[in-house]
Design a protein around this motif. Structure first.
Motif, short mmCIF file in Angstrom:
data_model
loop_
_atom_site.label_atom_id
_atom_site.label_comp_id
_atom_site.label_asym_id
_atom_site.label_seq_id
_atom_site.Cartn_x
_atom_site.Cartn_y
_atom_site.Cartn_z
N ILE A 346 26.10 29.15 39.78
CA ILE A 346 27.13 29.95 39.33
C ILE A 346 28.34 29.38 40.26
N ASP A 347 29.52 29.07 39.56
CA ASP A 347 30.72 28.59 40.30
C ASP A 347 31.42 29.65 40.97
N TRP A 348 31.04 30.18 41.70
CA TRP A 348 31.55 31.21 42.86
C TRP A 348 32.99 30.98 43.21
N ASN A 349 33.15 29.69 43.51
CA ASN A 349 34.24 29.46 44.12
C ASN A 349 35.57 29.51 43.04
N PHE A 350 35.32 28.96 41.90
CA PHE A 350 36.20 29.27 40.53
C PHE A 350 36.35 30.58 40.39
N LEU A 351 35.44 31.47 40.51
CA LEU A 351 35.43 32.72 40.01
C LEU A 351 36.23 33.54 41.19
N LYS A 352 36.05 33.18 42.41
CA LYS A 352 36.86 33.83 43.31
C LYS A 352 38.36 33.63 43.28
N ARG A 353 38.69 32.58 42.46
CA ARG A 353 40.06 32.21 42.57
C ARG A 353 40.68 32.34 41.03
N LEU A 354 40.00 33.27 40.33
CA LEU A 354 40.66 33.29 38.73
C LEU A 354 42.10 33.95 38.90
N HIS A 355 42.28 34.59 39.81
CA HIS A 355 43.76 35.39 40.03
C HIS A 355 44.86 34.23 40.13
N GLN A 356 44.34 33.09 40.92
CA GLN A 356 45.35 31.99 41.01
C GLN A 356 45.37 30.93 40.02
N VAL A 357 44.39 31.02 39.03
CA VAL A 357 44.21 29.99 37.98
C VAL A 357 44.92 30.29 36.49
N PRO A 358 45.69 29.31 36.05
CA PRO A 358 46.33 29.63 34.72
C PRO A 358 45.54 30.42 33.90
N LEU A 359 46.00 31.25 33.14
CA LEU A 359 45.34 32.17 32.26
C LEU A 359 44.64 31.33 31.15
N PHE A 360 45.00 30.33 30.69
CA PHE A 360 44.26 29.53 29.85
C PHE A 360 43.16 28.89 30.55
N SER A 361 43.01 28.39 31.55
CA SER A 361 42.01 27.91 32.23
C SER A 361 40.78 28.94 32.36
N VAL A 362 41.14 30.21 32.84
CA VAL A 362 40.44 31.18 33.07
C VAL A 362 39.55 31.69 31.83
N GLY A 363 40.56 31.91 30.72
CA GLY A 363 39.92 32.03 29.50
C GLY A 363 38.93 31.26 28.80
N LEU A 364 39.20 29.84 29.29
CA LEU A 364 38.32 28.72 28.62
C LEU A 364 36.86 28.73 29.68
N MET A 365 36.87 29.07 30.71
CA MET A 365 35.74 29.22 31.76
C MET A 365 35.05 30.50 31.21
N ILE A 366 35.64 31.80 31.31
CA ILE A 366 34.89 32.47 30.98
C ILE A 366 34.28 32.56 29.46
N SER A 367 35.09 31.90 28.37
CA SER A 367 34.59 32.11 27.21
C SER A 367 33.17 31.06 26.85
N THR A 368 33.41 29.98 27.65
CA THR A 368 32.29 29.10 27.70
C THR A 368 31.08 29.44 28.29
N MET A 369 31.01 30.36 29.48
CA MET A 369 30.14 30.97 30.11
C MET A 369 29.48 31.94 29.20
N ILE A 370 30.37 32.92 28.66
CA ILE A 370 29.77 33.84 27.60
C ILE A 370 29.04 33.19 26.40
N MET A 371 29.57 32.14 25.77
CA MET A 371 28.77 31.56 24.72
C MET A 371 27.58 30.88 25.11
#
Length: 534
Positions: A346-371
């Motif tokens: 699990i990409d904990w490093n990316f998850l810890k920095r969600l608040h620093q990442v552009p909203l689109f990238s956050v949505g793309l990562m989370i939606s891909t994970m959920i799907m």
């Protein structure tokens, strides 16, 4: 790819040590992936042997160690479950036919030089995809660890204190707390397996065990084509081929970064494809490049494909002479190993920095994970890649639109002094459309819109001095502008059409729609012609 040059005194010692060390690391994982897949421990073991051997013989990454891995195992669980449910008689055979078919697809990827395109997937999609696989692996280990599947699971005191669960949790704790400096000598997974096996043997406790692996080579299985599963077989084979390709090429990139060498992506796909074709024929899981085992091989001294070949032979020797002893390995320890793998990928490093990442990238990562978890891996990857590419095309189009300048004499700052003087002398009766740099299909709409919004009573000069590539869609857009001007009886000219752009234009016979005397070699020639007419 192995050659006689790889057999030399300078590297063979390192290759032997690399193979031995990676074998110690690989064995517990091969057993765990095999048991989890539902095909049995031997399916994981022989995957490590077969794909490890053929990928090293024919692949394009010298130090690569191949075998079963997380994403492929998750996919194979779903394929086996689905196929057996739909076709109890031929489901298992059809599932392993899919493995061979996936290998064939991989070879075709290599033959058609597609390797470089697989590593262009955006990071948020890969992050969400791998994190989703991690969650799926954790969920799949709940039943072997706690004795109940997720819907039936109740974390009561009796559940948590059962011998099987306590052993699994203890092994999981070992995997987390075992010091990294000692892992280079004895991996934590080996400590966990050895400790759990000793506990089972000497305690006499009753719990599920792996079972013995037959000390003989696997039987050859003819491929089976189940017509009722045809579309699902092709879809599943493409999924397996894609997952194996991504794992293998990502591992190859890791090797490149460590060794400062360059692997051959297309040759690597051919080698992995051959390995998976053979694996499917002998009832083994699909395999791909294994990052942890490959890095272990490198650190221990492995430098040539010989290390991967010896790795496969060492595992084979252990199975043939000690396969019966897997009957004493508790399933709980393998569940702990895979749970640790699931948590780790699990990409904990990316998850810890969600608040620093552009909203689109956050949505793309989370939606891909959920799907990945809610639907299937194919849907997750296809939707994620599709959305990422759409946004990328839009962003590139916005950048490319900056390369299109629609201007009058007052705005034509990029022209030379003689050109500007000619344009000014025509008293803004000429509109200059300057196209510079490459323009793709995403720019076509903006190109037509920018022209339509201007005063079309002026003569239009389309200048391609700085354009080196114009796609078919943009060619059509330019053609529509030309036809529109010609239909209204207004003049339109072209200048500085390079050979490559001319080829694109000729495919649609665009140049036939403009009088030959209105096509000029240079912008200055076109402006001089217009000035003479005025």
């Amino acid at each position: 790819m192995l050659s006689l040059a790889h057999f030399n005194r300078k590297t063979i010692k390192g290759d032997i040590f690399g193979a031995l060390t990676s074998t110690i690391v690989a064995l517990p994982f091969a057993l765990a992936f095999g048991v989890t897949s539902g095909a049995g421990a031997s399916a994981g073991i022989y995957c490590a042997i077969i794909t490890g051997l053929f990928a090293s013989l024919f692949g394009g990454t010298n130090q690569q160690i191949s075998g079963p891995n997380t994403g492929l195992t998750v996919a194979m669980v779903a394929i086996l479950t689905s196929f057996v449910a739909q076709s109890p008689d031929n489901g298992i055979a059809a599932a392993f036919t899919v493995v061979s078919l996936a290998g064939l697809f991989q070879m075709l990827f290599g033959f058609f030089k597609l390797g470089k395109y697989f590593i262009l997937v955006s990071y948020p999609v890969i992050s969400g995809f791998t994190s989703g696989i991690g969650i799926l692996i954790i969920l799949s280990q709940i039943e072997p660890l706690f004795g109940h599947s997720l819907p039936e699971l109740e974390l009561s005191l009796s559940t948590l204190t059962s011998t099987n669960t306590l052993l699994g949790l203890a092994c999981l704790a070992i995997l987390f707390i075992w010091p990294q400096k000692y892992s280079r000598v004895v991996p934590a997974s080996i400590i966990a397996v050895a400790g759990a096996t000793c506990f089972y043997v000497f305690s006499g406790a009753e719990m599920p065990v792996v079972g013995a692996i037959a000390s003989e080579l696997p039987a050859f299985n003819m491929p089976v084509w189940e017509s009722s599963l045809a579309s699902e077989m092709i879809k599943s084979a493409l999924l397996i081929a894609t997952l194996s390709t991504l794992d293998s090429l990502m591992t190859s990139l890791t090797v490149d970064s460590i060794t400062n060498e360059l692997h051959d992506s297309d040759q690597e796909l051919v080698g992995q494809g051959i390995g998976n074709i053979v694996a499917g024929l002998f009832g083994a899981l699909p395999g791909g490049g294994a990052t942890m085992r490959t890095v272990t091989n490198l650190r221990a001294g492995g430098t040539t494909p010989l290390s991967g070949i010896l790795h496969a032979l060492f595992i084979l020797a252990i199975v043939l002479w000690a396969g019966e002893y897997t009957a004493y390995i508790p399933v709980a320890v393998l569940a702990a190993i895979l749970t640790h793998v699931g948590i780790s990928i699990i990409d904990w490093n990316f998850l810890k920095r969600l608040h620093q990442v552009p909203l689109f990238s956050v949505g793309l990562m989370i939606s891909t994970m959920i799907m990945s978890v809610a639907f299937d891996l194919v849907t997750a990857v296809l939707v994620g890649v599709f959305i990422a590419n759409l946004v990328t095309i839009r962003r590139l189009s916005d950048i490319q639109l900056d390369n299109i300048k629609l201007c009058t004499a007052k705005e034509a700052e990029h022209l030379s002094k003689p050109e500007r003087e000619l344009l000014e002398a025509m008293d803004d009766s000429v509109l200059l459309l300057n196209i510079s740099g490459p323009i793709g299909f995403g720019v076509a709409r903006g190109l037509k819109q920018s022209v339509s919004e201007t005063d079309q009573n002026k003569t239009l000069l389309i200048d391609l001095t700085d354009a080196r590539f114009v796609g078919i869609t943009s060619t059509i857009a330019i053609e529509e502008i030309i036809v529109s001007y010609r239909n209204q009886g207004r003049d339109i000219l072209l200048s500085s059409v390079c050979e490559r752009v001319r080829e694109d234009f000729n495919k649609l016979k665009l140049l036939d729609k403009i009088p030959a005397e209105h096509i000029f070699s240079t912008r200055l020639d076109a402006l001089t012609y217009l000035k003479q007419r005025v």
